[in-house]
Design an enzyme around this catalytic site. Structure first.
Site, PDB file in Angstrom:
ATOM      1  N   GLU A 266       0.815  -1.217   0.000  1.00 44.92           N
ATOM      2  CA  GLU A 266       0.000   0.000   0.000  1.00 44.92           C
ATOM      3  C   GLU A 266       0.850   1.269   0.000  1.00 44.92           C
ATOM      4  O   GLU A 266       0.797   2.061   0.929  1.00 44.92           O
ATOM      5  CB  GLU A 266      -0.883   0.020   1.248  1.00 44.92           C
ATOM      6  CG  GLU A 266      -1.903  -1.071   1.274  1.00 44.92           C
ATOM      7  CD  GLU A 266      -2.619  -1.172   2.614  1.00 44.92           C
ATOM      8  OE1 GLU A 266      -3.683  -1.795   2.635  1.00 44.92           O
ATOM      9  OE2 GLU A 266      -2.107  -0.653   3.629  1.00 44.92           O
TER      10      GLU A 266
ATOM     11  N   GLY B 133       1.738   4.994  -0.599  1.00 45.64           N
ATOM     12  CA  GLY B 133       0.987   6.227  -0.841  1.00 45.64           C
ATOM     13  C   GLY B 133       1.961   7.353  -1.134  1.00 45.64           C
ATOM     14  O   GLY B 133       2.109   7.812  -2.258  1.00 45.64           O
ATOM     15  N   ARG B 134       2.692   7.749  -0.070  1.00 43.46           N
ATOM     16  CA  ARG B 134       3.632   8.871  -0.180  1.00 43.46           C
ATOM     17  C   ARG B 134       4.594   8.718  -1.364  1.00 43.46           C
ATOM     18  O   ARG B 134       4.824   9.670  -2.103  1.00 43.46           O
ATOM     19  CB  ARG B 134       4.438   8.951   1.116  1.00 43.46           C
ATOM     20  CG  ARG B 134       5.284  10.200   1.250  1.00 43.46           C
ATOM     21  CD  ARG B 134       6.259  10.062   2.426  1.00 43.46           C
ATOM     22  NE  ARG B 134       5.625   9.719   3.668  1.00 43.46           N
ATOM     23  CZ  ARG B 134       5.155  10.596   4.557  1.00 43.46           C
ATOM     24  NH1 ARG B 134       5.275  11.888   4.324  1.00 43.46           N
ATOM     25  NH2 ARG B 134       4.584  10.189   5.669  1.00 43.46           N
TER      26      ARG B 134
ATOM     27  N   TYR C  62       4.566  17.956  12.259  1.00 44.78           N
ATOM     28  CA  TYR C  62       5.703  17.023  12.402  1.00 44.78           C
ATOM     29  C   TYR C  62       7.073  17.699  12.305  1.00 44.78           C
ATOM     30  O   TYR C  62       8.083  17.008  12.195  1.00 44.78           O
ATOM     31  CB  TYR C  62       5.667  15.943  11.304  1.00 44.78           C
ATOM     32  CG  TYR C  62       4.318  15.394  10.942  1.00 44.78           C
ATOM     33  CD1 TYR C  62       3.581  14.625  11.844  1.00 44.78           C
ATOM     34  CD2 TYR C  62       3.781  15.611   9.681  1.00 44.78           C
ATOM     35  CE1 TYR C  62       2.347  14.120  11.491  1.00 44.78           C
ATOM     36  CE2 TYR C  62       2.541  15.100   9.327  1.00 44.78           C
ATOM     37  CZ  TYR C  62       1.833  14.361  10.242  1.00 44.78           C
ATOM     38  OH  TYR C  62       0.611  13.854   9.881  1.00 44.78           O
TER      39      TYR C  62
ATOM     40  N   CYS D 101      -3.362  33.432  11.074  1.00 44.88           N
ATOM     41  CA  CYS D 101      -3.158  34.200  12.302  1.00 44.88           C
ATOM     42  C   CYS D 101      -2.659  33.271  13.386  1.00 44.88           C
ATOM     43  O   CYS D 101      -3.413  32.899  14.299  1.00 44.88           O
ATOM     44  CB  CYS D 101      -4.456  34.856  12.720  1.00 44.88           C
ATOM     45  SG  CYS D 101      -4.922  36.073  11.530  1.00 44.88           S
ATOM     46  N   GLU D 102      -1.429  32.900  13.260  1.00 45.35           N
ATOM     47  CA  GLU D 102      -0.869  31.921  14.180  1.00 45.35           C
ATOM     48  C   GLU D 102       0.647  31.928  14.007  1.00 45.35           C
ATOM     49  O   GLU D 102       1.142  31.717  12.898  1.00 45.35           O
ATOM     50  CB  GLU D 102      -1.456  30.550  13.799  1.00 45.35           C
ATOM     51  CG  GLU D 102      -1.063  29.475  14.714  1.00 45.35           C
ATOM     52  CD  GLU D 102      -2.178  28.428  14.889  1.00 45.35           C
ATOM     53  OE1 GLU D 102      -3.365  28.742  14.728  1.00 45.35           O
ATOM     54  OE2 GLU D 102      -1.803  27.307  15.192  1.00 45.35           O
TER      55      GLU D 102
ATOM     56  N   TYR E   6       0.039  14.019   1.337  1.00 45.56           N
ATOM     57  CA  TYR E   6      -0.363  14.529   2.650  1.00 45.56           C
ATOM     58  C   TYR E   6      -0.288  16.060   2.750  1.00 45.56           C
ATOM     59  O   TYR E   6       0.017  16.604   3.804  1.00 45.56           O
ATOM     60  CB  TYR E   6       0.465  13.868   3.763  1.00 45.56           C
ATOM     61  CG  TYR E   6       0.389  12.358   3.735  1.00 45.56           C
ATOM     62  CD1 TYR E   6      -0.811  11.705   4.029  1.00 45.56           C
ATOM     63  CD2 TYR E   6       1.486  11.578   3.384  1.00 45.56           C
ATOM     64  CE1 TYR E   6      -0.892  10.319   3.982  1.00 45.56           C
ATOM     65  CE2 TYR E   6       1.410  10.183   3.334  1.00 45.56           C
ATOM     66  CZ  TYR E   6       0.220   9.571   3.638  1.00 45.56           C
ATOM     67  OH  TYR E   6       0.128   8.201   3.593  1.00 45.56           O
TER      68      TYR E   6
HETATM   69  N1  LLP Z   1      -1.442   1.675   4.620  1.00 47.70           N
HETATM   70  C1  LLP Z   1      -1.863   2.075   5.822  1.00 47.70           C
HETATM   71  C2  LLP Z   1      -2.690   1.191   6.625  1.00 47.70           C
HETATM   72  C3  LLP Z   1      -1.517   3.337   6.315  1.00 47.70           C
HETATM   73  O1  LLP Z   1      -1.934   3.712   7.514  1.00 47.70           O
HETATM   74  C4  LLP Z   1      -0.715   4.197   5.515  1.00 47.70           C
HETATM   75  C5  LLP Z   1      -0.361   5.530   5.986  1.00 47.70           C
HETATM   76  C6  LLP Z   1      -0.309   3.742   4.244  1.00 47.70           C
HETATM   77  C7  LLP Z   1      -0.681   2.472   3.840  1.00 47.70           C
HETATM   78  C8  LLP Z   1       0.514   4.577   3.319  1.00 47.70           C
HETATM   79  O2  LLP Z   1       1.770   4.849   3.831  1.00 47.70           O
HETATM   80  P1  LLP Z   1       2.814   5.670   2.939  1.00 47.70           P
HETATM   81  O3  LLP Z   1       3.273   4.785   1.809  1.00 47.70           O
HETATM   82  O4  LLP Z   1       2.139   6.878   2.432  1.00 47.70           O
HETATM   83  O5  LLP Z   1       3.912   5.979   3.873  1.00 47.70           O
HETATM   84  N2  LLP Z   1      -0.026  12.388   7.512  1.00 47.70           N
HETATM   85  C9  LLP Z   1       1.285  11.796   7.686  1.00 47.70           C
HETATM   86  C10 LLP Z   1       1.336  10.381   7.137  1.00 47.70           C
HETATM   87  C11 LLP Z   1       0.348   9.467   7.763  1.00 47.70           C
HETATM   88  C12 LLP Z   1       0.410   8.099   7.155  1.00 47.70           C
HETATM   89  C13 LLP Z   1      -0.713   7.288   7.622  1.00 47.70           C
HETATM   90  N3  LLP Z   1      -0.790   5.980   7.081  1.00 47.70           N
HETATM   91  C14 LLP Z   1       2.334  12.670   7.021  1.00 47.70           C
HETATM   92  O6  LLP Z   1       1.983  13.728   6.497  1.00 47.70           O
HETATM   93  O7  LLP Z   1       3.525  12.351   7.048  1.00 47.70           O
END
Ligand code: LLP
Length: 440
Positions: free
Chosen positions: A293, A295-296, A337, A364-365, A393
């Site tokens: 999975e 994403g990033r 973060y 405003c912060e 994200y």
């Molecule tokens: N699968 C599950 C169950 C997850 O919880 C996540 C990310 C992914 C896959 C995807 O992970 P990636 O390949 O994107 O690392 N908002 C935070 C990141 C939170 C990630 C949450 N879960 C940020 O901006 O760094």
């Protein structure tokens, strides 16, 4: 700059993304503006898909759409013949609206709401990843009402501490996610799921965190998961046929991060798949279907955000603030973060950086910063500032804080940009507001 080829400086000294001149994009579409390079996104989807196919065969790549969700991204994932993971009714709705095949959707969430579960079953999503007893009951009931058997995985917590920001670590022992292997709750829950008539228990899911560079953490999670699968085979006579390894591969934001090219991501994946093969041979297990999975790493480096420099404030002997027309409402990651980004003056991209400044937003912060110690040439009001690696994200965590408008998103293909998310308007902000009669 980023690890792949989407960014370069053109003959005019302007930053280009996917062949489009960023100074021109800022003129054409205005700022703040999210820009995504389609070729980069597709290349990332393909490297995962093809590596999994070539090195392993039995598997599916799911784009973790929480990183960036809008209809166009599901349309791209559909064309690339991969699956997606969704974590809410809203993401599922967006995927369905884009015509995404439901059987290739995996549904996640640590507290899926009853209406989200009912909706997922109405859509006939392929797999639901269960993360609570109450959820198992709900899915079973809803499936029974519809005369269906729903494929499910159980989210397990292998207890691996990955080296990343504490808020984006998910599999250490103290976590709201998953059932722990070590305390026996994962086994009990497996038994429970197997007892449900309208659930087909397929296997396990684990996700150890995000923005991780060490392959060892992933390998450890694979090893612990396979050991658990083998234990369940012995104790419950249940052999999982699916293992979902989650996402988490890191990307380049600044020079403290590793630059990874396509081959690098293929290598990391190969390391995981080798660990699966070795572990299965060791425990005498059949090779399970593997789901991933990312994403990033699919959208992160594909994206940049363009801003216009406004107020500049120099506090002698303290620091210099460069304020832009965006801020924590389009990129809350510094606030959340202390994330570090790289910025470039898009209209003077060949000038050598000469000072370290804080880039501030317009909220405003005091804490509303895009970054501190950003190395830039001397910025002037009206310059176009590009912040790199904002594809993941950022838009997905944007808000209307201070009633600022969430910036639109354009997708660049062969040097041409098109909206995939239209600009918000002030009317959009008040669309759902109501003044009760007694206040009029
Ligand atoms: N699968 C599950 C169950 C997850 O919880 C996540 C990310 C992914 C896959 C995807 O992970 P990636 O390949 O994107 O690392 N908002 C935070 C990141 C939170 C990630 C949450 N879960 C940020 O901006 O760094």
């Amino acid at each position: 700059m980023n690890a792949r080829k989407s960014l370069k400086v053109n003959g005019k000294g302007h930053l280009e993304i996917g062949g489009a001149d960023c100074a021109e994009l800022a003129k054409q579409f205005g700022t703040p503006l999210y820009v995504l390079d389609e070729a980069h996104i597709r290349a990332m989807m393909r490297i995962y898909r093809d590596t999994l196919e070539r090195e392993y065969g039995n598997g599916i790549v799911l784009y973790a759409s929480k990183a960036f969700s809008c209809t166009a991204i599901y349309a791209i994932a559909k064309q690339e013949n991969i699956g997606v993971d969704v974590v809410s009714g809203g993401e599922l709705f967006t995927a369905m609206k884009a015509g995404f095949p439901a059987e290739r959707i995996f549904m996640h969430g640590n507290n899926k709401l009853p209406n989200e579960i009912a909706y997922a079953l109405d859509c006939k999503v392929g797999t639901i990843v269960v993360d609570a007893y109450s959820e198992a009951d709900l899915i079973d009931d809803e499936a029974q009402k519809r005369g269906m058997i729903q494929d499910v995985l159980l989210r397990i917590n292998p207890g691996v501490e990955a080296h990343t920001h504490a808020y984006i670590q998910t599999a250490k022992t103290d976590s709201k996610f998953g059932f722990s292997i070590s305390d026996g709750t994962a086994e009990k829950m497996t038994e429970y799921l197997l007892s449900k008539k309208n659930l087909r228990m397929r296997g396990y899911h684990c996700h150890i965190g995000s923005q991780i560079f060490e392959k060892q953490s992933f390998v450890l999670a694979v090893e612990k998961s396979l050991k658990f699968i083998s234990e369940m085979k012995d104790s419950l006579e249940f052999e999982a046929d699916t293992l979902n390894l989650g996402g988490g591969f890191g990307i380049w934001y600044n020079d403290e991060d590793v630059k990874t090219d396509l081959d690098g991501y293929a290598d990391s994946l190969r390391t995981l798949l080798d660990a699966v093969k070795t572990g299965c041979a060791h425990y005498g297990l059949q090779l399970p279907r593997i789901a991933l999975e990312p994403g990033r790493s699919i959208v992160g480096e594909a994206g940049i955000t363009l801003y216009t420099v406004g107020a500049i404030k120099n506090i002698p002997n303290v620091k210099k603030y460069i304020a832009v027309d965006g801020g924590m409402f389009d990129n809350p990651r510094y606030c959340l973060y202390q994330a570090k980004y790289t910025a470039v003056l898009a209209n003077r991209a060949n000038e050598t950086p000469c000072e370290y400044v804080s880039v501030a937003g317009k909220c405003c912060e005091s804490g509303d910063l895009i970054g501190v110690n950003m190395n830039l040439p001397e910025a002037r009001t009206g310059d176009v500032l590009a912040v790199l690696s904002t594809g993941a994200y950022n838009y997905s965590m944007a808000s209307n804080y201070n009633r600022n408008l969430i910036p639109p998103v354009v997708l660049v293909k062969n040097g041409k940009a098109e909206y995939i998310v239209r600009p918000q308007t002030y009317e959009d902000l008040t669309r759902n507001d109501i003044i009760p009669e007694y206040l009029k």
